[in-house]
Design a protein around this motif. Structure first.
Motif, PDB file in Angstrom:
ATOM      1  N   UNK A 260      -8.081  -7.657  10.887  1.00 53.29           N
ATOM      2  CA  UNK A 260      -7.016  -6.704  11.226  1.00 53.29           C
ATOM      3  C   UNK A 260      -5.678  -7.137  10.638  1.00 53.29           C
ATOM      4  N   UNK A 261      -5.404  -8.432  10.620  1.00 54.91           N
ATOM      5  CA  UNK A 261      -4.167  -8.931  10.025  1.00 54.91           C
ATOM      6  C   UNK A 261      -4.079  -8.558   8.550  1.00 54.91           C
ATOM      7  N   UNK A 262      -5.166  -8.792   7.822  1.00 56.12           N
ATOM      8  CA  UNK A 262      -5.181  -8.450   6.401  1.00 56.12           C
ATOM      9  C   UNK A 262      -4.978  -6.942   6.211  1.00 56.12           C
ATOM     10  N   UNK A 263      -5.658  -6.147   7.043  1.00 62.48           N
ATOM     11  CA  UNK A 263      -5.530  -4.688   6.936  1.00 62.48           C
ATOM     12  C   UNK A 263      -4.093  -4.250   7.225  1.00 62.48           C
ATOM     13  N   UNK A 264      -3.463  -4.911   8.192  1.00 58.95           N
ATOM     14  CA  UNK A 264      -2.070  -4.597   8.527  1.00 58.95           C
ATOM     15  C   UNK A 264      -1.152  -4.879   7.346  1.00 58.95           C
ATOM     16  N   UNK A 265      -1.348  -6.021   6.698  1.00 61.52           N
ATOM     17  CA  UNK A 265      -0.514  -6.367   5.548  1.00 61.52           C
ATOM     18  C   UNK A 265      -0.765  -5.413   4.378  1.00 61.52           C
ATOM     19  N   UNK A 266      -2.028  -5.022   4.190  1.00 59.49           N
ATOM     20  CA  UNK A 266      -2.338  -4.053   3.129  1.00 59.49           C
ATOM     21  C   UNK A 266      -1.653  -2.711   3.409  1.00 59.49           C
ATOM     22  N   UNK A 267      -1.654  -2.310   4.679  1.00 61.49           N
ATOM     23  CA  UNK A 267      -1.036  -1.030   5.039  1.00 61.49           C
ATOM     24  C   UNK A 267       0.485  -1.087   4.853  1.00 61.49           C
ATOM     25  N   UNK A 268       1.071  -2.230   5.186  1.00 66.92           N
ATOM     26  CA  UNK A 268       2.510  -2.381   4.978  1.00 66.92           C
ATOM     27  C   UNK A 268       2.864  -2.255   3.492  1.00 66.92           C
ATOM     28  N   UNK A 269       1.982  -2.740   2.622  1.00 71.07           N
ATOM     29  CA  UNK A 269       2.196  -2.599   1.173  1.00 71.07           C
ATOM     30  C   UNK A 269       2.118  -1.126   0.769  1.00 71.07           C
ATOM     31  N   UNK A 270       1.206  -0.377   1.385  1.00 71.03           N
ATOM     32  CA  UNK A 270       1.095   1.055   1.112  1.00 71.03           C
ATOM     33  C   UNK A 270       2.377   1.771   1.545  1.00 71.03           C
ATOM     34  N   UNK A 271       2.883   1.439   2.734  1.00 64.40           N
ATOM     35  CA  UNK A 271       4.128   2.059   3.205  1.00 64.40           C
ATOM     36  C   UNK A 271       5.275   1.777   2.234  1.00 64.40           C
ATOM     37  N   UNK A 272       5.318   0.561   1.727  1.00 61.27           N
ATOM     38  CA  UNK A 272       6.345   0.195   0.744  1.00 61.27           C
ATOM     39  C   UNK A 272       6.221   1.084  -0.495  1.00 61.27           C
ATOM     40  N   UNK A 273       4.992   1.254  -0.953  1.00 63.42           N
ATOM     41  CA  UNK A 273       4.729   2.074  -2.143  1.00 63.42           C
ATOM     42  C   UNK A 273       5.119   3.537  -1.919  1.00 63.42           C
TER      43      UNK A 273
ATOM     44  N   UNK B 186      -2.943   7.871   4.290  1.00 65.23           N
ATOM     45  CA  UNK B 186      -3.161   6.788   5.251  1.00 65.23           C
ATOM     46  C   UNK B 186      -2.295   6.888   6.509  1.00 65.23           C
ATOM     47  N   UNK B 187      -0.986   7.190   6.379  1.00 64.39           N
ATOM     48  CA  UNK B 187      -0.183   7.250   7.613  1.00 64.39           C
ATOM     49  C   UNK B 187      -0.704   8.253   8.642  1.00 64.39           C
ATOM     50  N   UNK B 188      -1.174   9.415   8.181  1.00 67.70           N
ATOM     51  CA  UNK B 188      -1.634  10.442   9.129  1.00 67.70           C
ATOM     52  C   UNK B 188      -3.010  10.119   9.706  1.00 67.70           C
ATOM     53  N   UNK B 189      -3.713   9.189   9.085  1.00 68.27           N
ATOM     54  CA  UNK B 189      -5.045   8.809   9.571  1.00 68.27           C
ATOM     55  C   UNK B 189      -5.064   7.407  10.181  1.00 68.27           C
ATOM     56  N   UNK B 190      -3.888   6.898  10.500  1.00 69.76           N
ATOM     57  CA  UNK B 190      -3.777   5.510  10.950  1.00 69.76           C
ATOM     58  C   UNK B 190      -4.646   5.213  12.158  1.00 69.76           C
ATOM     59  N   UNK B 191      -4.667   6.122  13.110  1.00 66.33           N
ATOM     60  CA  UNK B 191      -5.388   5.826  14.357  1.00 66.33           C
ATOM     61  C   UNK B 191      -6.793   6.409  14.401  1.00 66.33           C
TER      62      UNK B 191
ATOM     63  N   UNK C 287     -10.608   3.215   5.648  1.00 69.41           N
ATOM     64  CA  UNK C 287      -9.184   3.534   5.701  1.00 69.41           C
ATOM     65  C   UNK C 287      -8.496   3.150   4.389  1.00 69.41           C
ATOM     66  N   UNK C 288      -8.805   1.964   3.876  1.00 72.50           N
ATOM     67  CA  UNK C 288      -8.155   1.484   2.655  1.00 72.50           C
ATOM     68  C   UNK C 288      -8.502   2.354   1.453  1.00 72.50           C
ATOM     69  N   UNK C 289      -9.675   2.999   1.484  1.00 73.66           N
ATOM     70  CA  UNK C 289     -10.108   3.833   0.364  1.00 73.66           C
ATOM     71  C   UNK C 289      -9.511   5.241   0.386  1.00 73.66           C
TER      72      UNK C 289
END
Length: 205
Positions: A134-147, A85-90, A77-79
């Motif tokens: 999962x916590x780390x992945x959540x924080x990484x995703x929140x950074x992507x949303x910010x970007x 990423x948002x459309x592939x979240x689940x 997911x991170x790659x």
């Protein structure tokens, strides 16, 4: 397969599973296991150095599969390009959860040992380790949303931890209670929809 046709090592594993499942790692007796197999303690030590090493032999490979499969999904997911990423979240995490479900159902005794009988070993931390991933992945995703210009409102870390822990406890309840696989598949699909919708809501997406 009858006991007579099992190797000594297979008999040790069979007796150990019974003992650990009945009493848990802490209360399980190495003496009982050895006695069941009909061997001396000295002969047992030719196979394993300790009760801990024996437990590791039963569950280590399966513990590692679960952690590695989950880590692989997070990396996949991170790659992805950030805009995808948002459309592939689940989808990616959903596939990994089904892979983990099928694997656990193919190794039910071993996962019962990990989930219910492993206190006193490193394997008791399976859910905690997955929560941290999962916590780390959540924080990484929140950074992507910010970007991407879609920032998430602040979410308290304690709440994140509680929600993620609840998700994994719910997932492993399927295994612990040996839900019929067809039911477990349905429950997992609905749980994924529930948690995905909930996360998207509190992330303001």
């Amino acid at each position: 397969m009858t006991t007579e046709h099992l190797t000594t090592l297979e008999n040790i594993h069979k007796a150990a599973k019974i003992e650990f499942l009945e009493k848990g790692f802490k209360s399980a007796s190495l003496r009982n296991i050895v006695k069941t197999v009909g061997m001396t303690t000295g002969a047992f030590y030719g196979y394993y150095k300790s009760k801990e090493e024996l437990f590791e032999a039963l569950v280590g490979e399966h513990y590692n599969f679960m952690i590695n499969r989950f880590n692989d999904a997070q990396r996949e997911f991170a790659n992805l390009p950030h805009e995808q990423q948002p459309e592939n979240l689940s989808s990616i995490s959903g596939l990994s959860m089904f892979d983990m479900l099928y694997y656990a159902y193919n190794h039910l005794e071993e996962f019962k040992l990990i989930l219910c009988c492993s206190e006193g070993t490193r394997f008791a931390g399976l859910i905690d380790e997955m929560v941290e991933i999962e916590l780390k992945a959540t924080h990484d995703y929140k950074a992507v949303l910010e970007e991407l210009g879609r920032p998430s409102p602040h979410i308290d870390t304690n709440l994140e931890h509680i929600l993620i822990t609840g998700m994994f406890n719910a997932f492993f309840e399927l295994v612990i209670h040996e839900m019929p696989l067809n039911d477990a598949e349905t429950y997992l699909k609905e749980m994924r929809e529930f948690y995905t919708a909930g996360w998207m809501k509190i992330m303001g997406q």
